[in-house]
Design an enzyme around this catalytic site. Structure first.
Site, mmCIF file in Angstrom:
data_model
loop_
_atom_site.group_PDB
_atom_site.id
_atom_site.type_symbol
_atom_site.label_atom_id
_atom_site.label_comp_id
_atom_site.label_asym_id
_atom_site.label_seq_id
_atom_site.Cartn_x
_atom_site.Cartn_y
_atom_site.Cartn_z
ATOM 1 N N CYS A 73 43.430 75.986 36.326
ATOM 2 C CA CYS A 73 42.635 77.110 36.091
ATOM 3 C C CYS A 73 43.347 78.494 35.773
ATOM 4 C CB CYS A 73 41.616 77.322 37.311
ATOM 5 S SG CYS A 73 40.180 78.406 37.000
ATOM 6 N N LEU A 74 42.661 79.034 34.648
ATOM 7 C CA LEU A 74 43.178 80.377 34.147
ATOM 8 C C LEU A 74 43.016 81.442 35.309
ATOM 9 C CD1 LEU A 74 42.218 80.680 30.726
ATOM 10 C CD2 LEU A 74 44.177 79.912 31.791
ATOM 11 N N GLY A 127 39.571 75.973 28.739
ATOM 12 C CA GLY A 127 38.409 76.473 29.133
ATOM 13 C C GLY A 127 38.272 77.732 29.552
ATOM 14 N N GLN A 168 34.652 84.289 35.136
ATOM 15 C CA GLN A 168 36.100 84.503 35.045
ATOM 16 C C GLN A 168 36.571 85.749 34.467
ATOM 17 O OE1 GLN A 168 37.089 80.221 33.589
ATOM 18 N NE2 GLN A 168 39.052 80.921 34.970
ATOM 19 N N HIS A 209 32.423 76.114 37.727
ATOM 20 C CA HIS A 209 32.298 77.639 37.790
ATOM 21 C C HIS A 209 30.904 78.348 37.910
ATOM 22 C CE1 HIS A 209 36.714 78.822 37.642
ATOM 23 N NE2 HIS A 209 37.094 78.013 36.503
ATOM 24 N N HIS A 222 34.595 71.259 35.193
ATOM 25 C CA HIS A 222 35.483 72.415 35.470
ATOM 26 C C HIS A 222 34.527 73.493 35.260
ATOM 27 C CE1 HIS A 222 39.221 74.468 36.572
ATOM 28 N NE2 HIS A 222 38.500 75.622 36.005
ATOM 29 N N GLU A 223 34.239 73.707 34.023
ATOM 30 C CA GLU A 223 33.683 74.864 33.459
ATOM 31 C C GLU A 223 31.986 74.998 34.135
ATOM 32 O OE1 GLU A 223 35.496 77.043 32.403
ATOM 33 O OE2 GLU A 223 37.323 75.788 32.074
HETATM 34 NI NI NI Z 1 38.806 77.459 35.857
#
Ligand code: NI
Length: 152
Positions: free
Chosen positions: A89-90, A46, A51, A135, A131-132
């Site tokens: 998380c990336l 995701g 991000q 963000h 999660h997304e």
């Molecule tokens: Ni994330």
């Protein structure tokens, strides 16, 4: 398509509340393409627009290879149950935490053609949706984690 730079934890961009998309322009669809490429290149499941430094309510999710969900202006409209699982998380590479999330959620969003749809997700997909969506409101999984997971 282009691979974009992923903003890391500690950057204030990740703490901003993103603006809704009011018109799906070619710039938005290009952003979606670039976000998908960036997510895949980083082996993520995701990615949210903040991000990659874009403060708009846009996210992409691919928890099952080849099945990509594009979420524009997503809103979680129902949730049920509870799960406590590992999440990363990336924007926080190499780190994970145990979070408490709903076991299942329903999200309503627009696709790239401006068509509204609903997506039901459970388990990993439910976690990814939560999660997304977080963000887009400047929230990170570390805000809701029960504990961090250290690598052996
Ligand atoms: Ni994330």
């Amino acid at each position: 398509m282009a691979k974009l730079k992923i903003v890391k934890f500690g950057d204030e961009t990740l703490r901003k509340v993103c603006r809704p998309v009011d018109e799906i322009t070619p710039k938005i669809t290009r952003l979606l393409d670039d976000m998908i490429e960036t997510m895949r290149a980083a082996n993520g499941c995701g990615l949210a627009a903040p991000q990659v430094g874009v403060l708009r309510r846009i996210a992409v999710i691919e928890v099952e290879e080849g099945v990509v969900y594009e979420l524009i202006n997503p809103k979680i409209i129902a949730y049920s149950g509870e799960q406590k699982e590992t999440e990363g998380c990336l924007s926080n590479p190499g780190k994970w935490g145990i979070t408490k999330r709903p076991a299942a959620v329903t999200v309503r969003a627009l696709n790239r053609y401006g068509k509204e749809y609903e997506l039901n997700g459970k388990d990993l997909l439910a976690r990814a949706i939560c999660h997304e969506c977080d963000h887009l409101d400047g929230k990170l999984y570390t805000d809701v984690q029960i504990k961090s997971v250290e690598e052996d």
